[in-house]
Design an enzyme around this catalytic site. Structure first.
Site, PDB file in Angstrom:
ATOM      1  N   GLU A 132      38.142  32.659   4.510  1.00 52.33           N
ATOM      2  CA  GLU A 132      37.918  31.250   5.185  1.00 52.33           C
ATOM      3  C   GLU A 132      36.230  31.120   5.411  1.00 52.33           C
ATOM      4  O   GLU A 132      36.104  29.830   5.542  1.00 52.33           O
ATOM      5  CB  GLU A 132      38.796  31.353   6.619  1.00 52.33           C
ATOM      6  CG  GLU A 132      40.232  31.532   6.430  1.00 52.33           C
ATOM      7  CD  GLU A 132      40.912  30.039   5.695  1.00 52.33           C
ATOM      8  OE1 GLU A 132      40.096  29.134   5.692  1.00 52.33           O
ATOM      9  OE2 GLU A 132      41.996  30.299   5.227  1.00 52.33           O
ATOM     10  N   TYR A 191      37.846  26.385  13.706  1.00 50.86           N
ATOM     11  CA  TYR A 191      38.681  26.527  12.369  1.00 50.86           C
ATOM     12  C   TYR A 191      38.865  27.958  12.045  1.00 50.86           C
ATOM     13  O   TYR A 191      40.123  28.277  11.538  1.00 50.86           O
ATOM     14  CB  TYR A 191      37.573  25.989  11.467  1.00 50.86           C
ATOM     15  CG  TYR A 191      38.216  26.052  10.070  1.00 50.86           C
ATOM     16  CD1 TYR A 191      39.270  25.142   9.628  1.00 50.86           C
ATOM     17  CD2 TYR A 191      37.713  26.997   9.465  1.00 50.86           C
ATOM     18  CE1 TYR A 191      39.936  25.499   8.240  1.00 50.86           C
ATOM     19  CE2 TYR A 191      38.380  27.260   7.945  1.00 50.86           C
ATOM     20  CZ  TYR A 191      39.519  26.477   7.333  1.00 50.86           C
ATOM     21  OH  TYR A 191      40.137  26.804   6.366  1.00 50.86           O
ATOM     22  N   ASP A 220      40.394  21.014   9.169  1.00 57.08           N
ATOM     23  CA  ASP A 220      39.258  21.071   8.088  1.00 57.08           C
ATOM     24  C   ASP A 220      39.134  19.939   7.482  1.00 57.08           C
ATOM     25  O   ASP A 220      39.755  18.731   7.708  1.00 57.08           O
ATOM     26  CB  ASP A 220      39.366  22.308   7.079  1.00 57.08           C
ATOM     27  CG  ASP A 220      40.110  22.269   6.038  1.00 57.08           C
ATOM     28  OD1 ASP A 220      41.195  21.067   6.290  1.00 57.08           O
ATOM     29  OD2 ASP A 220      40.332  22.715   5.021  1.00 57.08           O
TER      30      ASP A 220
END
Ligand code: SF4
Length: 363
Positions: free
Chosen positions: A39, A122, A140
């Protein structure tokens, strides 16, 4: 989209995802560390680019403990070329904090993870929904675009009100039974179907719920506030030779390209000749006088908020002792060993120019 339509949207999106999402290596794992690394890499990097880095990085640092024990220089080197180096520095600091405070594992609560360096909403939502099934919605760029089109959102997605609306919608849509898969499905849809330029609305699994898709107006969304023009900064750098070695300096830890090695130099003043700027910057930044300045070449490079045009010169040490103004360290390095250092992309692109000159720098 009415509240009654939401369960059907979830079903269709998850069925589409189940039928054939991309077999990416981080999707084969429930290891929160691996998901976290992926990520962080994917925040500013395309999947195709991140794949090789991901495999190499995890080959080198397969666990949080191994990453925490690594030297900062080794972590930067493994990240070299991916850009946005603050991500690597923060990942490293966060791994150390996890070893010191949480026994080398992710804490049970996402809020504690969120408090680590570089971990934002996020990342926390992505890792905890995918690895632990926590009902946290991710937002995102892909999710923002899909939701703006689903709602035909007239607000700019980068405005405070638009951002709030997108987040609320993401939370409303989230499938609480399969939050990790749902988050990944929405991001996958944005990456493969609801793409920025040519969204494939006719084959989209959630078109029935999408206002922009039904109206044939997908290209009108997401709306954004007017982008500021990207400035171009002219820079002069010098490759200073002394006894067959060249001088490199290390950027301060914090800030753009922090901790990376580069050839010294700096901004060219308005109206200033690049060669004169190089001589002046070398004197100011390193305390050294140089001679025999010869143009080596031009390198252009784009960062997120500006571009640089680098005028590179080759020169010889003439006099002085190294006194650094901003850099935190210096080394005299054989050109053939420059490739072993963690270098910014733009500096790395100067190496072939040195090699063409027969200066022995590697490709
Ligand atoms: S219908 Fe078109 S605009 Fe709407 S989500 Fe699907 S691809 Fe995107």
């Amino acid at each position: 989209m009415t509240p009654r339509e939401i369960p059907a949207l979830r079903r269709r999106l998850l069925a589409w995802y189940d039928r054939g999402h991309r077999p990416l290596p981080w999707r084969e794992s429930r290891d929160p560390y691996r998901i976290w690394v992926s990520e962080v890499m994917l925040q500013q990097t395309r999947v195709e680019t991140a794949l090789d880095y991901y495999r190499r990085f995890l080959g080198r640092f397969p666990t949080i403990a191994r990453l925490a024990a690594a030297a900062p220089e080794a972590v930067l080197k493994a990240w070299e070329g991916l850009g946005y180096y603050a991500r690597a520095r923060n990942l490293h600091r966060a791994a150390r904090a996890l070893v010191e405070r949480h026994g080398g594992r992710l804490p049970a609560e996402p809020e504690a993870f969120r408090a680590l360096p570089g971990v934002g909403d996020y990342t926390a939502a992505a890792v905890y929904s995918i690895a632990f099934g926590r009902p946290l919605a991710v937002v995102d760029g892909n999710v923002r675009r899909v939701i703006a089109r689903l709602l035909a959102l007239s607000l700019a997605v980068d405005s405070a009100a638009g951002g709030r609306r997108v987040r609320e919608t993401a939370e409303r849509l989230l499938d609480r039974g399969r939050p990790g898969d749902f988050n990944q499905a929405l991001m996958e849809l944005g990456a493969l179907v609801c793409t920025p330029r040519r969204p494939a609305c006719p084959g989209c699994p959630i078109r029935a719920f999408c206002r922009a898709g039904r109206e044939g107006a997908a290209a009108d969304y997401p709306r954004k506030t007017r982008a500021r023009p990207v400035p171009t900064v002219p820079v002069a750098v010098g490759v200073i030779f002394k006894n067959g070695r060249v001088l490199v300096t290390r950027r301060p830890e914090r800030g753009l390209l922090g901790g990376l090695w580069e050839f010294p130099g700096g901004k060219i003043e308005p109206g200033e000749d690049p060669r004169a700027a190089c001589r002046r910057e070398l004197a100011e930044e390193t305390g050294l006088a140089v001679e025999g300045l010869e143009p080596l070449g031009l390198v252009r490079h784009a960062y997120s908020h500006f571009r640089v045009v680098i005028h590179a010169f080759r020169c010889r040490f003439a006099a002085g002792r190294v006194r650094l103004r901003q850099a935190t360290a210096h080394r005299w390095v054989s050109p053939s060993r420059l490739g072993e250092l963690a270098l910014p992309q733009a500096t790395r692109r100067l190496l072939p120019l040195l090699q063409e000159r027969g200066d022995g720098a590697p490709r």
